[in-house]
Scaffold this active site. Structure first.
Site, PDB file in Angstrom:
ATOM      1  N   CYS A   1      15.701  -5.902 -34.534  1.00  0.00           N
ATOM      2  CA  CYS A   1      16.692  -6.054 -33.457  1.00  0.00           C
ATOM      3  C   CYS A   1      16.017  -6.357 -32.136  1.00  0.00           C
ATOM      4  O   CYS A   1      16.402  -7.277 -31.430  1.00  0.00           O
ATOM      5  CB  CYS A   1      17.532  -4.784 -33.355  1.00  0.00           C
ATOM      6  SG  CYS A   1      16.543  -3.297 -33.230  1.00  0.00           S
TER       7      CYS A   1
ATOM      8  N   GLU B   1      24.472   0.286 -32.554  1.00  0.00           N
ATOM      9  CA  GLU B   1      23.182  -0.355 -32.231  1.00  0.00           C
ATOM     10  C   GLU B   1      23.246  -1.756 -32.818  1.00  0.00           C
ATOM     11  O   GLU B   1      23.153  -1.928 -34.032  1.00  0.00           O
ATOM     12  CB  GLU B   1      22.021   0.447 -32.837  1.00  0.00           C
ATOM     13  CG  GLU B   1      21.875   1.860 -32.299  1.00  0.00           C
ATOM     14  CD  GLU B   1      21.428   1.909 -30.830  1.00  0.00           C
ATOM     15  OE1 GLU B   1      21.055   0.857 -30.275  1.00  0.00           O
ATOM     16  OE2 GLU B   1      21.460   3.009 -30.256  1.00  0.00           O
TER      17      GLU B   1
END
Ligand code: NAD
Length: 468
Positions: A277, A243
């Protein structure tokens, strides 16, 4: 000042060396992080391997109960965990800060406890029966970043153990203490060795990526480190979930209402001070409402209290570390030098702590760092557009592909535009919302694999096909 220990095989383990962890709001020392050696990592792999012998055969009910017990433990200790998180990460207790993060960790843990992966019957005919079984993989290595350390630790650990694996977690050296405390709490309800923590500098992460005793690695962090993890994992052909970084675009269509969307745009971009993110990192606004959107966003931003995370009044805190603060400041300077108009913020106050003001920069375009790269901090570039096809092409003109959003009154039209964005998640009239039943992950260089829900849980299993 408290000296923390590693936690291996159900026991605290002392290290010879330590490193100070600083409060980003004040620069004060919060505690001492143990610096693990590769020998400590080997001990953790041995403990996790031994625990896997029994853990892998636990029933789904037993595994679910263990996760429920963890959720209860975290909840019981939530205020202490939130304070420790604020002290080392900087985010405020209030707002979408530490209490929100710990609450999220509990919610994800509870949800994941309830997910089942039953045997699937692929065929049951006179010619034969074929079943698909899901089996745990073995020892899972987890490497986490500093932005949402407790929640991301739970995103890694809980599905791993729910599926019958055992875990070694290595948190970021910027924010290791809340993860150590989290693992201690988990060990109050788990058998020894099921969850272990080693902390230290980046080389421990590299050693984990290459370790022959670790069967799967789940990594959340920057794209550049993710590439190193993948390279180091090659000899052992580890299963990987990566990720990675994002540079999410948001497109405001001509029919949007600038006042109505200001709050959603702001929190899409500035949740956790932009250190998320899937934050909105590039905002494209149609020429016809460009000035009105800039104005509403600045008006909203001007009323957000920024301060020491421990103050109940603060809604945003400092940047987490000096390096990130310098990156944000230098990207804003680059944007200014290239003609960017700073509408609010844009200057570090230079006082105590890593504070940088909420910054919004208008009249920028591709070709400046604030647009092309991941700023990962409280600075949002706003880009003007007039042609829809051009703006979709620009939004996609980036190696990252984590999230994206489209804003407008005509939801069907917005959805049609959203479908053309190259990213793992798209939102209409919001940005960054995630939930434990919806898979989340990046395309292109934002990652491999997904987290959350049934699909996320499956990443912690291998398939065994049974012909019977
Ligand atoms: P980072 O890549 O610097 O560090 C992440 C982790 O990797 C840390 O624990 C670090 O110690 C470790 N590490 C460093 N070098 C390593 C190596 N060679 N091998 C293995 N591990 C190593 O990232 P960061 O600065 O902590 O976090 C910010 C980044 O994380 C941003 O790019 C952000 O977008 C990304 N992120 C992505 C997601 C997602 O779900 N896609 C979520 C949160 C953060």
């Amino acid at each position: 000042m408290k000296r923390y220990t590693l936690f291996i095989g159900g026991k605290p383990v002392e290290t010879v060396r330590h490193a100070d962890i600083l409060n980003p709001s004040t620069g004060d020392v919060v505690g001492a992080m143990p610096l693990a050696t590769v020998g400590d990592l080997d001990a953790a792999v041995t403990a996790a391997t031994a625990a896997f012998e029994k853990w892998q055969w636990k029933s789904s009910l037993e595994l679910a109960d263990a996760c429920r017990a963890i959720a209860a433990k975290i909840e019981e200790n939530s205020e202490d965990l939130a304070r420790l998180l604020t002290l080392e990460q900087g985010k405020p207790l209030n707002g979408l800060g530490s209490r929100f993060e710990i609450g999220g960790a509990v919610a994800w843990t509870r949800h994941t406890a309830e997910i089942e992966l039953p045997v699937e019957v692929l065929q049951d005919t006179p010619e034969g029966r074929v079943e698909l079984h899901r089996k745990p993989i073995g020892v899972v290595g987890s490497i986490t970043p500093w932005n949402w350390p407790v929640m991301i630790a739970c995103w890694h650990i809980i599905p791993a153990i729910r599926a019958g694996n055992t875990v070694i977690i290595k948190p970021s050296p910027q924010t290791p203490l809340s993860t150590i405390r989290l693992v201690e709490l988990m060990n109050e309800v788990l058998p020894a060795g099921v969850v272990n923590v080693v902390t230290g500098e980046n080389e421990i992460g590299a050693a984990m990526s290459a370790h022959p005793g670790i069967a799967k690695l789940t990594f959340t962090g920057s794209t550049s480190t993710g590439k190193k993890v993948m390279a180091n994992a090659v000899d052992t052909l580890k299963r990987l979930t990566l990720e990675l970084g994002g540079n999410d675009a948001g497109i405001v269509l001509p029919d949007a209402d600038p006042k109505e969307i200001a709050e959603g745009l702001f929190w899409g971009a500035f949740i956790n001070n932009g250190q998320t993110c899937a934050c909105l990192k590039r905002l494209y606004v149609h020429d016809s409402l460009y000035d009105a959107v800039c104005e509403s966003l600045v008006a909203y931003a001007a009323n957000i209290p920024v301060g020491d995370g421990l103050s109940e009044q603060s809604i945003l805190g400092p940047v987490q570390n000096r390096m990130q603060l310098d990156i944000v400041a230098s990207y804003v300077e680059d944007a200014r030098a290239k003609g960017g108009r700073v509408l609010i913020g844009g200057q570090s106050n230079g006082g105590t702590g890593y504070f940088y003001p909420i910054t919004i920069v208008a009249d920028v375009d591709h070709g400046c760092k604030l647009v092309d790269r991941e700023q990962f901090g409280p600075a949002l570039p706003i880009i003007r557009y007039s042609d829809l096809a051009d703006v979709i092409a620009k939004a996609n003109d980036n190696p990252a592909g984590l999230g994206g959003s489209v804003w407008g009154r005509d939801a069907a039209r917005a959805k049609q535009v959203a479908g053309q964005l190259e990213c793992g998640t798209v939102w209409i009239n919001k940005h960054g919302a995630i939930q434990p039943n919806a898979p989340f992950g990046g395309v292109k260089q934002s990652g491999i694999g997904v987290e959350f829900g049934v699909d996320g849980l499956k990443e912690f299993t291998t398939i065994q096909t049974v012909f019977c």
